[in-house]
Design a protein around this motif. Structure first.
Motif, mmCIF file in Angstrom:
data_model
loop_
_atom_site.group_PDB
_atom_site.id
_atom_site.type_symbol
_atom_site.label_atom_id
_atom_site.label_comp_id
_atom_site.label_asym_id
_atom_site.label_seq_id
_atom_site.Cartn_x
_atom_site.Cartn_y
_atom_site.Cartn_z
ATOM 1 N N THR A 67 1.072 -1.200 -0.089
ATOM 2 C CA THR A 67 0.037 0.019 0.001
ATOM 3 C C THR A 67 0.964 1.175 0.006
ATOM 4 N N THR A 68 0.826 1.922 -0.968
ATOM 5 C CA THR A 68 1.600 3.141 -1.259
ATOM 6 C C THR A 68 1.453 4.459 -0.656
ATOM 7 N N GLY A 69 0.054 4.635 -0.153
ATOM 8 C CA GLY A 69 -0.274 5.807 0.346
ATOM 9 C C GLY A 69 -1.636 5.930 0.422
ATOM 10 N N THR A 70 -2.226 7.036 0.984
ATOM 11 C CA THR A 70 -3.736 7.171 1.147
ATOM 12 C C THR A 70 -4.440 7.395 -0.368
ATOM 13 N N GLY A 71 -5.462 6.607 -0.568
ATOM 14 C CA GLY A 71 -6.304 6.893 -1.904
ATOM 15 C C GLY A 71 -6.970 5.563 -1.977
ATOM 16 N N GLY A 72 -7.005 5.599 -3.304
ATOM 17 C CA GLY A 72 -8.192 4.436 -3.856
ATOM 18 C C GLY A 72 -7.174 3.038 -4.188
ATOM 19 N N TYR A 73 -7.957 2.455 -4.949
ATOM 20 C CA TYR A 73 -7.450 0.837 -5.098
ATOM 21 C C TYR A 73 -6.228 0.870 -5.941
ATOM 22 N N ASP A 74 -5.976 2.063 -6.730
ATOM 23 C CA ASP A 74 -4.589 2.402 -7.241
ATOM 24 C C ASP A 74 -3.224 2.368 -6.377
ATOM 25 N N ARG A 75 -3.666 2.393 -5.057
ATOM 26 C CA ARG A 75 -2.586 2.414 -4.026
ATOM 27 C C ARG A 75 -2.207 0.950 -3.564
ATOM 28 N N LEU A 76 -2.934 -0.060 -4.137
ATOM 29 C CA LEU A 76 -2.653 -1.248 -3.792
ATOM 30 C C LEU A 76 -1.653 -1.806 -4.899
ATOM 31 N N GLU A 77 -0.279 -1.982 -5.069
ATOM 32 C CA GLU A 77 0.583 -2.605 -5.794
ATOM 33 C C GLU A 77 1.158 -3.918 -5.263
ATOM 34 N N LEU A 78 0.889 -4.799 -6.546
ATOM 35 C CA LEU A 78 1.394 -6.107 -6.333
ATOM 36 C C LEU A 78 2.969 -6.112 -6.745
ATOM 37 N N ARG A 79 3.829 -6.188 -5.724
ATOM 38 C CA ARG A 79 5.286 -6.179 -6.013
ATOM 39 C C ARG A 79 6.023 -7.457 -5.605
ATOM 40 N N LYS A 80 7.300 -7.740 -6.072
ATOM 41 C CA LYS A 80 8.124 -8.317 -5.507
ATOM 42 C C LYS A 80 9.100 -7.703 -4.736
ATOM 43 N N VAL A 81 9.160 -8.213 -3.295
ATOM 44 C CA VAL A 81 9.789 -7.363 -2.392
ATOM 45 C C VAL A 81 10.805 -8.411 -1.631
ATOM 46 N N PRO A 82 12.028 -8.254 -0.869
ATOM 47 C CA PRO A 82 12.545 -9.199 -0.342
ATOM 48 C C PRO A 82 11.809 -9.909 0.774
ATOM 49 N N VAL A 83 12.210 -11.275 1.080
ATOM 50 C CA VAL A 83 11.562 -11.844 2.163
ATOM 51 C C VAL A 83 12.189 -11.229 3.570
ATOM 52 N N PRO A 84 11.649 -10.871 4.555
ATOM 53 C CA PRO A 84 11.959 -10.482 5.759
ATOM 54 C C PRO A 84 12.890 -11.428 6.516
ATOM 55 N N VAL A 85 13.945 -10.781 7.204
ATOM 56 C CA VAL A 85 14.727 -11.718 7.808
ATOM 57 C C VAL A 85 14.659 -11.406 9.370
ATOM 58 N N PRO A 86 14.106 -12.637 10.072
ATOM 59 C CA PRO A 86 13.876 -12.502 11.567
ATOM 60 C C PRO A 86 14.995 -12.482 12.346
ATOM 61 N N GLY A 87 15.142 -10.972 13.172
ATOM 62 C CA GLY A 87 15.989 -10.915 14.221
ATOM 63 C C GLY A 87 15.857 -11.709 15.504
ATOM 64 N N PRO A 88 16.433 -11.251 16.437
ATOM 65 C CA PRO A 88 16.453 -11.769 17.807
ATOM 66 C C PRO A 88 14.841 -11.568 18.357
#
Length: 331
Positions: free
Chosen positions: A6-27
């Motif tokens: 979700t890129t910001g306040t607004g309509g459905y255009d604010r919902l972007e399907l992306r490839k992003v890094p897999v999060p890395v768990p910390g302690p």
């Protein structure tokens, strides 16, 4: 991984399907593969900036009203755009951070979305999918203490109906002290929180009067459970018995209501706002599921990439129960 950002306040255009890094768990953290993620009012409200004091309309009326920035429109404060929403998560533990207990890897779990970072003696809350990245993705990183293994025959999608709706409903009943013999009026009883409140109030031995649509209750009640608000607020107070309680967790029909203070004080009523979950709420829910005390209310499922379609259907309020998103399997 695939995620809806979700890129910001607004309509459905604010919902972007992306490839992003897999999060890395910390302690102290765990990494979950997301198996299913429920849809809630809060994700839509946050995208619209509906929590801003400048918004006075119902959620559905605010939908698509432009992309004006509303820095005060988040759940707790300013929303951390861009980020991944998704408050409800059924997942599987796939990794833990350094020093973590690897014995839980492989378990199917639910995440307690409402977190108390400074313990239950503090009123401060942090919400997954509102204050940090949530479950509208293939993976999510969460505090390990907020992960609860669950053993039952519910499907992944059915389990994803539970955290936000049932947690909110159980917390409202807990805060209002609902007990056997009480008469409880549940407004919006066809929605996720309403259906959960009906089941959970009955489990407590209360008599339940459920309202869906424009129906009105003629009987007096001990407790009103409401996440609807709007024009019906005054009528809800009128049906409360003396020393009754009105408990609310939302205002999907409108946040600005008329309150006759004479009704409030002459009937010795208690008004309770409920957001942060108390300590016993989520563990009790897991126990209810494993004992078969409650059943899921699943209205339908959508692939993650059809989130806009699912949210449109959600706002139409013609479904009974919860809508759930299914991320694609990794690989």
């Amino acid at each position: 991984m695939i995620a809806v950002v979700t890129t910001g306040t607004g309509g459905y255009d604010r919902l972007e399907l992306r490839k992003v890094p897999v999060p890395v768990p910390g302690p102290g953290e765990a990494l979950l593969q997301v198996l299913a993620a429920g849809i809630n009012n809060t994700e839509i409200n946050t995208r619209l900036g509906w929590y801003s004091a400048s918004v006075t309309a119902a959620t559905a009326a605010a939908d698509g009203d432009g992309t004006a920035d509303r820095p005060d429109g988040g759940w707790n404060a300013a929303t951390p755009f861009p980020f991944i929403q998704g408050t409800d998560c059924c997942g599987r533990v796939v990794a833990v951070g350094p020093g973590g207990d690897a014995g839980g890897i492989g378990a199917r779990v639910l995440v307690r979305a409402c977190m108390r970072p400074h313990g239950f003696g503090s009123a401060e809350t942090v919400w997954m999918g509102s204050d940090f990245d949530g479950a509208f993705a293939q993976f999510v990183k969460v505090p390990a203490a907020e992960v609860f293994a669950v053993t039952c025959d519910w499907s992944d999608a059915e389990l994803a109906t539970l955290p936000c709706a049932y947690g909110t409903a159980e917390n409202m009943l807990h805060r209002a002290g609902v007990a056997a013999g009480d008469r409880v009026l549940v407004a919006g009883a066809s929605g996720g929180v309403g259906l959960a409140a009906v089941q959970l109030a009955r489990r407590r031995g209360a008599e339940v009067i459920a309202i869906a649509g424009k129906a009105k209750a003629a009987e007096s009640v001990d407790v009103v459970v409401d996440n609807v608000g709007g024009a019906g607020f005054g009528a809800m107070l009128e049906v409360l018995r003396r020393r009754g309680s009105f408990v609310t967790s939302g205002a999907i029909a409108g946040p600005i209501v008329d309150l006759d203070l004479r009704t409030l004080y002459l009937k010795d009523l208690a008004l309770l706002g409920c957001t942060g979950w108390d300590a016993p709420v989520f563990p009790d829910l897991i126990a209810h599921v494993e004992r078969g005390d409650i059943r899921p209310a699943l209205a339908g499922t959508f692939p993650l990439d059809r989130i806009a379609e699912a949210q449109r259907l959600f706002l139409e309020k013609r479904h009974v129960g919860k809508l759930v998103l299914i991320p694609p399997p990794p690989g």
